[in-house]
Design an enzyme around this catalytic site. Structure first.
Site, short mmCIF file in Angstrom:
data_model
loop_
_atom_site.label_atom_id
_atom_site.label_comp_id
_atom_site.label_asym_id
_atom_site.label_seq_id
_atom_site.Cartn_x
_atom_site.Cartn_y
_atom_site.Cartn_z
N CYS A 1 -22.62 -7.21 -19.12
CA CYS A 1 -21.38 -7.43 -18.30
C CYS A 1 -20.21 -6.43 -18.86
CB CYS A 1 -20.74 -8.79 -18.58
SG CYS A 1 -21.54 -10.07 -17.69
N CYS B 1 -25.78 -12.70 -21.00
CA CYS B 1 -25.66 -13.86 -20.55
C CYS B 1 -26.32 -14.00 -19.53
CB CYS B 1 -23.94 -14.08 -20.16
SG CYS B 1 -23.54 -12.94 -19.07
N CYS C 1 -27.25 -9.63 -16.37
CA CYS C 1 -26.51 -9.44 -17.68
C CYS C 1 -27.62 -9.67 -18.97
CB CYS C 1 -25.26 -9.79 -17.95
SG CYS C 1 -24.79 -9.64 -19.68
N CYS D 1 -18.39 -12.51 -20.06
CA CYS D 1 -19.69 -12.71 -20.70
C CYS D 1 -19.47 -13.82 -21.98
CB CYS D 1 -20.13 -11.23 -21.08
SG CYS D 1 -21.72 -11.06 -21.57
N GLY E 1 0.85 -1.29 -0.14
CA GLY E 1 0.28 -0.04 0.14
C GLY E 1 0.73 1.22 -0.01
#
Lengths: 258, 297
Positions: B270, B248, B245, B276, B36
């Site tokens: 998606c 899909c 979606c 997808c 970080g």
């Protein structure tokens, strides 16, 4: 008041090259006491205040502060993390220009709440409630809690800055010309408010001002500075009613009488 | 072929010279050692403008080997300009294998998304980061933000979230949502939607972040704790979508809104195109898939 000083300054000097900021200033500040530093502009008042508040490193001298655990600590020997923690919990610093002490782009509530969040408060409802409570105490309407300080008048900004500093219940507050730039009636209300808060919370304060009336109203003791030196030091009423030094006499006599 | 090879030889493998790569690798190693923490590095000019992923490209170039398989996504898609050009760039200067399949890739360079498919050990995700400093919008001074990181003074981050709630009634930050890494450094996860934040937590894959213009590299090593900041009474939560979606039928994935016509028609699909397509290949079917086929014919 207890018998141990809260802040002890010994031989504080600050030089800007060959120029003197302030020289050989020593004093003790006691818990619950308000000390005024007065003098004309350029006399080293603000330099001294900044040295005391560790915003400037003094060229020589020591400043000791009694932390909450009762120990006398040399501020210059404290680690930076500890010093900054002290500054945002146990101390407050009220700038002459509120824009220097506030975050102008976040709301009043967040300005007051920042210190709480900095010490680990993580409950939004509680932070907001405390912020609202403090806004009320400095006479800012609760309906302004989500407004940015940009939308506030000078007097409101100054009061907000005071609330922001007092929210963590500090023991020592530094004020640099807190009433500078405000008109007289607003000054009077602000002084009233500060006097009330200092009394209610048992705060110690060091107030830098060129306005002797402010010193008279707020402070117990005062130091008169000229050319970087403290030339007179005593109880406020004594200094103002019976000034000894020629310069102090000049200062006192140059107050406009209306 | 030989002429092509000799032309290629004018570039070092993966475009950057070896000294530059060493410098970047050192920064990456330091970043991995301090999860970080933003490590400054001597960012180079790249043959693309700032904002197009110069940081990500440099990180990828520094870690890329001839055996690697590279995938590049932009907003989850493999076929957008940015993704296509970066992929083509590395094909040209490093001659590496490329793929659009998340599973097959060893290095995935991404802009603004984490693939839906769970990343596994051995994979590296390289983020393109525009502004690495999470405290920047509240504290413009770099000297001050560095000090705040060093002393772990992160109260300001919550001031931002407080402002969100005060203005909108809830935490309205939806992307670049600040996280705390390994209980120490607060980090900007780059402008990924906060939907992806939980995927960073304890990820098996190595995550590297490169900010070219700001000259910073930071990292989240595998199996590192990544916690999104929040308030006790306003806990962190991810976006949810009303519908699956349209192509899909996937649920619990991040969807993009696609405007279909000028009469208010729209669909949600998606954002991760590979995910997808993979689902459609496996026979999953959304409500508007047939409509699309009809349109194509």
């Amino acid at each position: 008041m207890t018998d141990a000083p809260l802040l002890r300054a010994r031989d504080i000097s600050k030089f800007y090259g060959a120029r003197i900021g302030c020289q050989n200033v020593s004093f003790d500040l006691w818990p619950g006491e308000v000390l005024a530093i007065v003098g004309e502009s350029g006399s080293g008042k603000t330099t001294l205040l900044n040295c005391l508040a560790t915003r400037l490193m003094p060229t020589s001298g020591t400043i000791e502060y009694r932390t909450r655990d009762g120990q006398m600590r040399d501020l210059a020997r404290m680690g930076e993390a500890e010093r900054r923690f002290l500054m945002r919990t146990d101390w407050g610093f009220v700038h002459q220009n509120p824009a220097d002490g506030l975050r102008m782009t976040v709301s009043a509530g967040a300005n007051v709440g920042e210190r709480l969040m900095a010490v680990g408060e993580r409950h939004y409802g509680n932070i907001r409630e405390t912020a609202g409570d403090w806004l009320r105490r400095v006479e800012i309407g609760i309906d302004r809690i989500d407004d940015q300080p940009r939308a506030f008048s000078g007097g409101m900004r100054q009061r907000l800055q005071i609330a922001r500093n007092l929210v963590t219940a500090p023991r020592l507050v530094f004020m640099d010309e807190p009433t500078g730039g405000l008109d007289v009636s607003v000054q009077a209300r602000l002084l009233d408010l500060v006097r009330g808060l200092v009394h209610d919370l048992g705060l110690s304060a060091i107030i830098v001002t060129h306005d002797l009336a402010v010193a008279r109203l707020l402070s117990h003791r005062m130091m008169v500075m000229k050319d970087g030196h403290v030339i007179e030091h005593g109880l406020t009423d004594r200094v103002l009613d019976d000034p000894r030094e020629a310069y102090t006499q000049l200062l006192v006599s140059s107050i406009l009488q209306v | 072929m030989t002429t092509a090879a000799s032309e290629l030889a004018t570039y070092n493998f993966a475009y950057l010279d070896e000294q530059t790569k060493r410098m970047i690798r050192r920064a990456i190693l330091k970043a991995i050692a301090i999860p970080g923490y933003q490590v400054p590095f001597a960012s180079r000019e790249m043959p693309m403008p700032y904002g197009w992923g110069t940081g990500g490209v440099q990180v990828t170039a520094a870690i890329l080997g001839p055996e690697d398989v590279l995938k590049v996504i932009d907003q989850g898609a493999d076929d957008t300009t940015n993704a296509v050009s970066i992929r083509a760039f590395f094909q040209k200067v490093a001659d590496v294998a490329v793929t659009t399949k998340t599973r097959e890739a060893t290095i995935i360079q991404t802009r603004h998304r984490i693939p839906e498919e769970r990343l596994t050990t051995g994979q590296t995700l390289v983020y393109q980061v525009p502004i690495p400093e999470p405290l920047r919008f509240l504290e413009p001074r770099e000297t001050e933000t560095r000090k705040m990181h060093a002393l772990e003074e992160y109260g300001l981050m919550h001031v931002k979230l407080y402002e969100d709630i005060a203005r909108n009634g809830h935490i309205a930050t939806t992307y670049a949502y600040p996280v705390k890494v390994e209980g120490r450094y607060v980090m900007d996860p780059s402008p990924t939607p906060k939907f992806d934040n939980p995927k960073m937590h304890m990820s098996e894959a190595l995550q590297l972040f490169g900010a070219g213009r700001e000259k910073r590299i930071y990292a989240v090593p595998p199996f590192t704790e990544v916690v999104s900041l929040d308030f006790e009474d306003h806990p962190f939560e991810v976006q949810s979508f009303d519908k699956p979606c349209a192509l899909c039928g996937a649920e619990n994935v991040y969807l993009d809104e696609v405007v279909l016509d000028d009469r208010g028609g729209r669909m949600f699909v998606c954002s991760d195109t590979d995910h997808c397509e993979d689902r459609r290949d496996h026979g999953h079917c959304g409500t508007m898939l047939a409509y699309n086929k009809g349109a194509a014919q």
